[in-house]
Design a protein around this motif. Structure first.
Motif, PDB file in Angstrom:
ATOM      1  N   ARG A 193       0.834  -1.206   0.000  1.00  0.00           N
ATOM      2  CA  ARG A 193       0.000   0.000   0.000  1.00  0.00           C
ATOM      3  C   ARG A 193       0.869   1.257   0.000  1.00  0.00           C
ATOM      4  O   ARG A 193       0.567   2.233  -0.691  1.00  0.00           O
ATOM      5  N   LEU A 194       1.944   1.228   0.761  1.00  0.00           N
ATOM      6  CA  LEU A 194       2.844   2.371   0.831  1.00  0.00           C
ATOM      7  C   LEU A 194       3.460   2.646  -0.543  1.00  0.00           C
ATOM      8  O   LEU A 194       3.525   3.796  -0.992  1.00  0.00           O
ATOM      9  N   CYS A 195       3.885   1.609  -1.220  1.00  0.00           N
ATOM     10  CA  CYS A 195       4.456   1.757  -2.556  1.00  0.00           C
ATOM     11  C   CYS A 195       3.424   2.322  -3.512  1.00  0.00           C
ATOM     12  O   CYS A 195       3.727   3.194  -4.342  1.00  0.00           O
ATOM     13  N   GLU A 196       2.180   1.856  -3.407  1.00  0.00           N
ATOM     14  CA  GLU A 196       1.112   2.366  -4.270  1.00  0.00           C
ATOM     15  C   GLU A 196       0.873   3.853  -4.040  1.00  0.00           C
ATOM     16  O   GLU A 196       0.675   4.622  -4.997  1.00  0.00           O
ATOM     17  N   MET A 197       0.905   4.276  -2.769  1.00  0.00           N
ATOM     18  CA  MET A 197       0.687   5.693  -2.468  1.00  0.00           C
ATOM     19  C   MET A 197       1.805   6.559  -3.039  1.00  0.00           C
ATOM     20  O   MET A 197       1.559   7.641  -3.573  1.00  0.00           O
ATOM     21  N   PHE A 198       3.038   6.075  -2.948  1.00  0.00           N
ATOM     22  CA  PHE A 198       4.155   6.831  -3.516  1.00  0.00           C
ATOM     23  C   PHE A 198       4.044   6.904  -5.045  1.00  0.00           C
ATOM     24  O   PHE A 198       4.414   7.916  -5.648  1.00  0.00           O
ATOM     25  N   GLU A 199       3.550   5.847  -5.674  1.00  0.00           N
ATOM     26  CA  GLU A 199       3.364   5.878  -7.121  1.00  0.00           C
ATOM     27  C   GLU A 199       2.355   6.950  -7.521  1.00  0.00           C
ATOM     28  O   GLU A 199       2.578   7.709  -8.479  1.00  0.00           O
ATOM     29  N   LEU A 229      -2.302  14.011  -0.183  1.00  0.00           N
ATOM     30  CA  LEU A 229      -1.485  12.799  -0.190  1.00  0.00           C
ATOM     31  C   LEU A 229      -0.087  13.080   0.364  1.00  0.00           C
ATOM     32  O   LEU A 229       0.496  12.220   1.029  1.00  0.00           O
ATOM     33  N   HIS A 230       0.417  14.277   0.107  1.00  0.00           N
ATOM     34  CA  HIS A 230       1.711  14.657   0.684  1.00  0.00           C
ATOM     35  C   HIS A 230       1.648  14.569   2.209  1.00  0.00           C
ATOM     36  O   HIS A 230       2.566  14.040   2.849  1.00  0.00           O
ATOM     37  N   ARG A 231       0.549  15.068   2.794  1.00  0.00           N
ATOM     38  CA  ARG A 231       0.391  15.012   4.249  1.00  0.00           C
ATOM     39  C   ARG A 231       0.306  13.565   4.731  1.00  0.00           C
ATOM     40  O   ARG A 231       0.821  13.216   5.798  1.00  0.00           O
ATOM     41  N   VAL A 234      10.068  11.685  -6.700  1.00  0.00           N
ATOM     42  CA  VAL A 234       9.123  11.276  -5.653  1.00  0.00           C
ATOM     43  C   VAL A 234       8.917   9.771  -5.591  1.00  0.00           C
ATOM     44  O   VAL A 234       8.772   9.199  -4.504  1.00  0.00           O
ATOM     45  N   VAL A 235       8.900   9.098  -6.746  1.00  0.00           N
ATOM     46  CA  VAL A 235       8.543   7.678  -6.747  1.00  0.00           C
ATOM     47  C   VAL A 235       9.551   6.880  -5.920  1.00  0.00           C
ATOM     48  O   VAL A 235      10.749   7.178  -5.922  1.00  0.00           O
ATOM     49  N   VAL A 236       9.061   5.915  -5.180  1.00  0.00           N
ATOM     50  CA  VAL A 236       9.903   5.086  -4.317  1.00  0.00           C
ATOM     51  C   VAL A 236       9.821   3.655  -4.830  1.00  0.00           C
ATOM     52  O   VAL A 236       8.858   2.940  -4.578  1.00  0.00           O
ATOM     53  N   GLN A 237      10.839   3.266  -5.591  1.00  0.00           N
ATOM     54  CA  GLN A 237      10.881   1.926  -6.171  1.00  0.00           C
ATOM     55  C   GLN A 237      12.286   1.369  -6.030  1.00  0.00           C
ATOM     56  O   GLN A 237      13.243   2.095  -5.736  1.00  0.00           O
ATOM     57  N   GLY A 238      12.419   0.071  -6.276  1.00  0.00           N
ATOM     58  CA  GLY A 238      13.739  -0.545  -6.294  1.00  0.00           C
ATOM     59  C   GLY A 238      14.521  -0.298  -5.024  1.00  0.00           C
ATOM     60  O   GLY A 238      14.047  -0.540  -3.915  1.00  0.00           O
ATOM     61  N   GLU A 239      15.763   0.195  -5.190  1.00  0.00           N
ATOM     62  CA  GLU A 239      16.646   0.381  -4.050  1.00  0.00           C
ATOM     63  C   GLU A 239      16.090   1.390  -3.051  1.00  0.00           C
ATOM     64  O   GLU A 239      16.254   1.234  -1.844  1.00  0.00           O
TER      65      GLU A 239
END
Length: 227
Positions: A79-85, A156-158, A204-209
């Motif tokens: 879910r966290l990864c989805e929100m960052f996407e 979403l930033h908050r 902003v996106v948080v993926q991979g490393e």
């Protein structure tokens, strides 16, 4: 919009402290947060606690349930990864529009916010950098001149505040973030809408490393708190 870091109100300090305890697992998902217990723990009255809980509920960190009060919400890594996407796409849209619509006065404000982030980076103060980073991104939202988009990006930033703040504790992340800000500013100021969108999306996106680093940081903090 000011580009300095004003002193936090007590309720705002409590928001950050409770957020961090939620993120690190000290306040675990499903746990009930009692106003009086929190007031005793933080040695404050119930008023700032209530204000902090209202803020945390609006950000989705807790849920207000009838007869149970404030309950810590559960956020899985997926879910966290989805929100960052989604956050990355919203920021990209803001950057694309800002590059086309930003005014000279807004450009000056964005550059001032960027310089303020530089000062916090040089001072090696991740918490100050994070708060000034919020101001920097808010300038981009406003420069999009799309009120609805700015509202959604801000909401979403908050929601992601504690996780984005935690990211800045990863080694060298402040320096990397600042360099990415420079590229974002350059593209917006020069009217490169697609370049601004692409740079913000990657920022902003948080993926991979980066996602692995964030999860590792969370786990390290949870282990530290449990020790």
């Amino acid at each position: 919009m000011s580009d300095t870091v004003p002193p936090l109100r007590r309720s705002e300090q409590l928001v950050e402290e409770i957020e961090e305890r939620i993120v690190t697992g000290q306040y675990h998902p499903g746990m009930r947060l009692d106003e009086q217990d929190l007031a005793d723990e933080f040695r404050v009255s119930r008023t700032p606690i209530r204000e902090a809980l209202i803020h945390l509920a609006s950000a989705g960190m807790i849920e207000m349930r009838p007869r149970r009060g404030a309950i810590v919400a559960k956020v899985s890594p997926t879910r966290l990864c989805e929100m960052f996407e989604v956050m990355a796409e919203l920021e990209a849209m803001c950057g694309r529009l800002a590059a086309r619509r930003i005014t000279p006065a807004e450009q000056a404000e964005l550059l001032a916010a960027h310089r303020a982030c530089e000062a916090a980076r040089d001072a090696e103060d991740p918490d100050a950098y994070y708060r000034l980073n919020e101001v920097f991104h808010q300038h981009i939202y406003q420069a999009s001149h799309n009120g609805f988009l700015a509202e959604q990006a801000d909401a979403l930033h908050r929601r992601l505040r504690p996780y984005r703040r935690l990211q800045l504790r990863v080694r060298n992340r402040m320096n990397t973030s600042y360099s990415e800000h420079q590229a974002i500013v350059d593209r917006i100021v020069h009217g490169d809408s697609e370049g601004a969108a692409d740079t913000l999306q990657r920022h902003v996106v948080v993926q991979g490393e980066r996602f692995a680093d964030l999860v590792a940081s969370l786990q390290a903090l949870q282990t530290s708190d449990a020790a």
